[in-house]
Enzyme design. Sequence first.
Site, short mmCIF file in Angstrom:
data_model
loop_
_atom_site.label_atom_id
_atom_site.label_comp_id
_atom_site.label_asym_id
_atom_site.label_seq_id
_atom_site.Cartn_x
_atom_site.Cartn_y
_atom_site.Cartn_z
CG ASP A 294 53.23 -2.27 48.75
OD1 ASP A 294 54.42 -1.93 48.98
OD2 ASP A 294 52.50 -2.71 49.65
C1 BGC Z 1 54.92 -2.64 52.14
C2 BGC Z 1 54.67 -1.16 52.12
C3 BGC Z 1 55.98 -0.43 52.29
C4 BGC Z 1 56.91 -0.85 51.19
C5 BGC Z 1 58.25 -0.13 51.24
C6 BGC Z 1 56.01 -3.04 51.18
O1 BGC Z 1 56.37 -4.37 51.37
O2 BGC Z 1 53.71 -3.31 51.86
O3 BGC Z 1 53.75 -0.81 53.11
O4 BGC Z 1 55.76 0.95 52.30
O5 BGC Z 1 57.15 -2.24 51.30
O6 BGC Z 1 59.00 -0.52 52.30
#
Ligand code: BGC
Length: 760
Positions: A294
């Site tokens: 993530d």
């Molecule tokens: C989130 C993810 C997301 C990623 C990209 C993160 O902060 O937890 O779910 O896909 O950002 O935007």
Amino acid sequence: MRNKLFFLVILFLITISCEQKTGISGLSKGTSINKRVEHLLKKMTLDEKIGQLNQYTSRWEMTGPAPENSDSMFMYNMIKKGQLGSMLNVVGANAARKVQTWAVDSSRLGIPLILGYDVIHGLKTMFPIPLAEAASWDPQVAYTSSRIAAEEASASGINWTFAPMLDIARDARWGRIMEGSGEDPYLGSKMAVARVEGFQGDNLASENTIAACAKHFAAYGFVEAGREYNTVDISEYTLQNIVLPPFKAAVNAGVATVMNAFNTLNGTPATMNIHLQRDLLKGDWNFKGFVVSDWASINELILHGVAANKKEAARLAITAGSDMDMEGNVYIEELKNLVENNEVDETLIDDAVRRVLRVKFELGLFDDPFKYCNPKREKEVVFSSKNLAASRNVARKSIVLLKNSEGLLPLSKTGKKIAVIGELAKSKDVPLGSWRGKAIPNSAVSLLEGIENVVGTQNVTFAKGPVYIKNKRGFTTELEINTTDRTGMKDAVSVASKANVVVMALGEDCFQTGEGRSQTNIALKGFQLELLKKVFEVNKNVVVVLMNGRPIQINWMAEHVPAILETWFLGSQSGNAIADVLFGDYNPAGKLPVTFPRAVGQEPLYYNHLNTGRADKTDMVFWSHYTDESNAPLFPFGYGLSYTTFHYSNLKLSSKELLPNGKLTITATIENTGERTGEEVVQLYVRDLVGSISRPVKELKGFQKIKLKAGEKKEVTFELSAKDLQFFGAENRWKTEPGEYRIWVGTNSAEGLESGFTLK
Ligand code: BGC
């Protein structure tokens, strides 16, 4: 001799041109993907391999903390040097073509980028938030919305979505509860498969399909106290029986990628969790795709206090099977040294690179890196009237009728004066929800517009009431809720007093839910409850239309107001879909995918809990209860009404015994006892009465949505086998245990016809 030389030169030239034509892999399309991957891997330097594991956001859109390097020259140089394998947040056929051209034309091996984006419930045509779609209890609904989202995304340069979010969530305080399918692993698994199939279609290489990403692996929905990014401490029992099933289902359905999670799990952050990623996902489940971290979750290993620096963080993450580093700059900075100093074996890097390349090959990116970059297709497909029509259909199926006493609904289309009250009723933006992709701001059909589309403007009067959200919205840290300015209250009450019926929109601003939006208070905010009470004083015919992304506390409303519709955030066609239900053009059939509590203090509250040793000694104080509130939910999981009524009868089991290899057939008769055609979600629950460990008081094991005309009866059939009764036990394995089981077939998790059988 001269001829021979000439022949060799020609052969050489043909080989080169073939190498160019057949794509960078050097092996043509007909060759197996594995061979193409190996062929390419052999040509790659260590730097280029590590580059494939590096992902940056475009500098023009961010969905996490801003990166240090903000210019596109930096990006170009990284791509040129083969140091970037993927980007996120590059959206639009032209933008995608630009970065893809850099990759294909400027880098040594010309390996195309995989371009990811959070296409959560639509790209531009917005569908209901995922929690709402789960309320349809209809996997086809989730399939349709994901399919269309993939069509729009793939026409806009995107070939990978960071969806579906499969986190089971039992706590309404957690803002991301809106992004998943609610509290139940069975329903969650059905929705997971539908979404993966919707995004990926039958063939990942088609131009209108994209790679899906099952996230967040794992247990992110169990953050303590519902606070975002917080600690998760749950048993292996809960992990295996509740959290993991939707992920396993997605892997079985062929999900191309998985994203890990920000949280620690029993002390070990998900990003460096060998048990999760190596043992289960890539081991037992044989997942062949790749795992993306993530946003900077590898760096966060330092803050979790498990890595002293980036170098350690990189080693821990790659060892645990985190293949791609999203926006962390950790792999690109540290992996090479780690390999050169023999602290990380290059075979680990090779395994990660193979996985990334395989998905790129499966997408067909090597055969045509620009297939997602077609502005003409983008123009035709995105936000088309066909997609909007599909969105309306999905939206109305996501609505849950929570109350309809006195048959107030459906409303008559003629002869009644309707007061439409509340700021949310006029909003063309709130229904678009959080995680809204490239939604055009203010592009939703508002509730007011939806009503006027049906009955015209003549008999409709709108009053906003006190402003609810003052000004800050979106990526701000706090919502500024108005708690001082009552302007508009009087006017709204006066408008309500002159109408035959009041339709009032209440709930949340869409940015009260989503990432980073945990709340300690889930009651109606601002002056909303006061407004409702005042309106109700002058007009009892109140229909509340709720807009919210989490279960909210609505006790007073549930007790007094005759009609309540849960509409969540329904997307682009929200107002039309709600009007379809309000005026009876569509008979609501949604059921809650999450329990609605009476008080936030009951959270986490869920139907499939264990019993306690003090569950029913209610005549004294020493039993498991609250002294100031009932244990019962306000509305249970699986709850939802219709404009017609259904009667359940004749529950029959094919046998009183289920043999280990046998099947049990369960039938019940459902009759539409009302006056309209309607749909009912018939639900099957079981309870394992005596287990080697305590078992849930109920577990959903099946559901079917049926449509019945007024007066019509249908026999619904479910089948159960011993495998359906398996659970992960104290011996750390899946098993079934012989013994007595109870069984229910009913309209929600709290009601149903009951019977029992013995598993032999
Ligand atoms: C989130 C993810 C997301 C990623 C990209 C993160 O902060 O937890 O779910 O896909 O950002 O935007």
